[in-house]
Design an enzyme around this catalytic site. Structure first.
Site, PDB file in Angstrom:
ATOM      1  N   LYS A  53       0.850  -1.206   0.000  1.00 59.47           N
ATOM      2  CA  LYS A  53       0.000   0.000   0.000  1.00 59.47           C
ATOM      3  C   LYS A  53       0.878   1.246   0.000  1.00 59.47           C
ATOM      4  O   LYS A  53       0.617   2.213  -0.719  1.00 59.47           O
ATOM      5  CB  LYS A  53      -0.936  -0.015   1.218  1.00 59.47           C
ATOM      6  N   GLN A  97      -4.905  -1.601   9.518  1.00 56.72           N
ATOM      7  CA  GLN A  97      -4.671  -2.898   8.881  1.00 56.72           C
ATOM      8  C   GLN A  97      -5.237  -4.028   9.755  1.00 56.72           C
ATOM      9  O   GLN A  97      -4.925  -4.127  10.941  1.00 56.72           O
ATOM     10  CB  GLN A  97      -3.164  -3.098   8.647  1.00 56.72           C
ATOM     11  N   ASP A 120     -11.158   2.463   3.585  1.00 58.17           N
ATOM     12  CA  ASP A 120     -11.375   1.010   3.465  1.00 58.17           C
ATOM     13  C   ASP A 120     -12.867   0.690   3.362  1.00 58.17           C
ATOM     14  O   ASP A 120     -13.249  -0.419   3.012  1.00 58.17           O
ATOM     15  CB  ASP A 120     -10.792   0.296   4.699  1.00 58.17           C
TER      16      ASP A 120
END
Ligand code: NAP
Length: 282
Positions: A53, A97, A120
């Site tokens: 990422k 994460q 997200d």
């Protein structure tokens, strides 16, 4: 191989190039898109995902900050970190994460992320918006699948789409997006009976199970579009949920692993970050 290969790498590359151009325009206008990633602990897969990422951001010209917290960090420390990022005007996107170490309350942390920075798309506000057909951040992996279908001219309208998996990250948002695109959608999971009978009815079959070679050729309708979301490590190699070689002889379209859906996930994360920055920059 009878099926057309859906080349996620090529599609993602084109998206990333477009994102890089849009980023330059934004920077010229005085807004530098900025993604903050919170990584807790030493999970090796998470470390790889976060590095990818970060690299994706750097290549696109997007500013990236990774906040690393110890495996032993407390819920309070993690929540304070998220709150600080919520308040930081220079940060447009926040991503925690997953999975988190088991002693931490994942749902409580996701709830704390400012929905307008939730790139997200895991905050209940954004899943609610998806459910209600309102604009909001959509989880990157299912969004990437929709873009792949679009690029290959596979219109879900009127088709029977079968999604195997019902996680909040992939299965459920995937089903919602296919429904919004006017597919008739069936969601399967570990308690589904006669799974193969159902998957054989699919015009579009999405596998998000997390088991290597789970989808076999006898589960696939000839000509179907088979989208493999799975990432499994077998003997040091990454494989999907689909028995690729055999299914490719039956399917009309198929995504490889690696080189399929995974490539799109990061491209969509960058796109969501840019959208977040564009909204704030106004
Ligand atoms: P997850 O939370 O473990 O969900 C797996 C789903 O599969 C569950 O809904 C489970 O059903 C279902 N399942 C398990 N065994 C089954 C069986 N025998 N028959 C039918 N359904 C079954 O996983 P996830 O987060 O959704 O991820 C799924 C896969 O996608 C994993 O391999 C993950 O690594 C991969 N992934 C890839 C990307 C990418 O960028 N390509 C992104 C995210 C995830 P129950 O709900 O009944 O338990």
């Amino acid at each position: 191989m009878a099926a057309t290969l859906i080349d996620g790498r090529a599609v993602a590359k084109a998206f990333k190039e477009e994102i890089a151009q849009r980023t330059q325009v934004m920077i010229a206008q005085g807004v530098t898109p900025h993604l903050a990633v919170v990584l807790v602990g030493e999970n090796p897969a998470s470390q790889v995902y976060v590095r990818n990422k970060e690299n994706g951001c750097i290549k696109a010209g997007i500013r990236s900050t990774v906040i690393r917290l110890e495996e032993s960090c407390t819920q309070q420390e993690l929540e304070d970190t998220v709150k600080r990022l919520n308040e930081d005007e220079s940060v447009h996107g926040i991503l925690v994460q997953l999975p988190l170490p088991r002693h931490l309350d994942e749902a409580a942390v996701l709830r704390l992320i400012d929905p307008d920075k939730d790139v997200d798309g895991f905050h209940a506000m954004n899943s609610g918006r998806l459910m209600n057909g309102q604009p909001g951040f959509v989880p990157c992996t299912p969004l990437g699948v929709m873009k792949l279908l679009e690029q290959y001219g596979i219109d879900p309208k009127g088709k029977h789409a079968v999604v195997i998996g019902r996680s909040n990250i992939v299965g459920k948002p995937m089903a919602m997006l296919l429904l919004a695109a006017n597919a008739t959608v069936t969601i399967c999971h570990s308690r589904t009976q006669n799974l193969a009978e159902i998957t054989r009815q699919a015009d579009i079959l999405v596998a998000a199970v997390g088991r290597a070679n789970f989808v076999t050729a006898d589960m696939v309708r000839p000509g179907a579009a088979v989208i493999d979301v799975g990432i499994n490590r077998v003997d040091g190699k990454i494989v999907g949920d689909v028995d690729f070689d055999a299914v490719a002889e039956v399917a009309g379209y198929i995504t490889p692993v690696p080189g399929g859906v995974g490539q799109m996930t990061i491209a969509m994360l960058l796109a969501n970050t840019l959208d977040a920055a564009a909204k704030r920059g106004r």
